[in-house]
Design an enzyme around this catalytic site. Structure first.
Site, PDB file in Angstrom:
ATOM      1  N   GLU A 155       0.818  -1.212   0.000  1.00  0.00           N
ATOM      2  CA  GLU A 155       0.000   0.000   0.000  1.00  0.00           C
ATOM      3  C   GLU A 155       0.851   1.261   0.000  1.00  0.00           C
ATOM      4  OE1 GLU A 155      -3.792   1.875   2.491  1.00  0.00           O
ATOM      5  OE2 GLU A 155      -2.655   0.197   3.323  1.00  0.00           O
ATOM      6  N   GLU A 256     -12.926   2.364   4.049  1.00  0.00           N
ATOM      7  CA  GLU A 256     -11.962   2.673   5.098  1.00  0.00           C
ATOM      8  C   GLU A 256     -12.051   4.162   5.408  1.00  0.00           C
ATOM      9  OE1 GLU A 256      -7.524   1.000   6.075  1.00  0.00           O
ATOM     10  OE2 GLU A 256      -7.697   2.443   4.450  1.00  0.00           O
TER      11      GLU A 256
END
Length: 278
Positions: A155, A256
């Site tokens: 990520e 998220e």
């Protein structure tokens, strides 16, 4: 296309946190979701007691939700840490101790995506040495993931919020993906395309989709600025998800985002009704 055409998984480490961990899967199911994702739920313990792992597994099963994504141990999240795998010494050892624990738990609940946060730069440590350690640990994680038929996700975070994290562009994260795949020959490392983080870095998200969709293994969204629900900021999230779909991405979209001052269950009014969540 649009929101109604996507499969959404709610992140239980940022939403429903007003509830104890073991109550969150049922709350997500009550809100209409069939899939959830989690950061490593024990931020100070890479190898928690078996009873705690069993209790979380039972909570997921009782709620009837699928765990679609799980972080490896990454230190204190939320908090000052941004991963452990590139940190020399104790934290790297804690990451390695967690690899099989996380993979075994993921296998037991049918989770096939494991996110490996890279970790911050450390004063007095050669960045090249940290990168070499990261590659070694990511290869270890990729082999463990391959054994359960899973992918390892890499990520990019955003520089304003994570100034010591070295992967602050899609290209930087994808470069690590390619290095891991070259090191293992397994081709099971993928890019975690977090739209919010890329937006906060000022990236051209449309260009990032065009360039990196083939290497994308998971997508997460929040609006920007503010990291709130879709519609609370300025990102054209529906259009961007359409572009990802058109580019070939057909996986889960992780929610998220922060609920702000609302109860988590009250932040899903942007979804089509009945919610298409799985």
């Amino acid at each position: 296309m649009g929101f109604a055409d996507q499969r959404f998984a709610v992140n239980l480490s940022i939403l429903f946190t007003e509830l104890p961990l073991l109550e969150r899967p049922r709350a997500a199911a009550a809100a209409g979701f069939t899939a959830v994702e989690l950061w490593w739920p024990w931020p100070e313990d890479p190898d928690p007691p078996r009873a705690e792992l069993d209790a979380l597994r039972g909570a997921l099963e009782d709620a009837g939700v699928t765990l679609t994504g799980l972080n490896f141990y990454a230190g204190l999240l939320p908090g000052p840490d941004r991963g452990a795998l590139s940190l020399p010494g104790e934290e790297s050892a804690r990451f390695r101790a967690n690899v099989e624990v996380a993979a075994d738990f993921a296998a037991s609940v049918g989770c096939r995506a494991l996110n490996a946060l890279y970790g911050n730069r450390i004063d007095g440590v050669d960045p090249a040495a940290q990168d070499a350690l990261a590659l070694e640990n990511l290869a270890l994680a990729a082999r463990a993931a391959d054994a359960i038929g899973a992918t390892v996700l890499i990520e990019a975070l955003n520089a304003p919020e994570s100034p010591r994290y070295p992967l602050v562009s899609a290209a930087a994260a994808v470069d690590v993906v390619d290095k891991v795949n070259a090191a293992t020959g397994l081709d099971n490392a993928r890019f975690l395309f977090d739209v919010y983080h890329l937006a906060r870095n000022g990236e051209d998200i449309g260009a990032a989709i065009a360039a990196h969709a083939p290497r994308t293994g998971h997508v997460q969204i929040a609006d920007s600025p503010g990291r709130g629900a879709p519609g609370t900021g300025s990102l054209p999230l529906e259009r961007l998800l359409d572009a990802l779909t058109a580019a070939g991405y057909d996986g889960w979209i992780g929610l998220e985002y922060k609920p702000g001052d609302r109860a988590s269950a009250d932040t899903f009014d942007w979804l089509p009704r009945p919610a298409t969540t799985g």
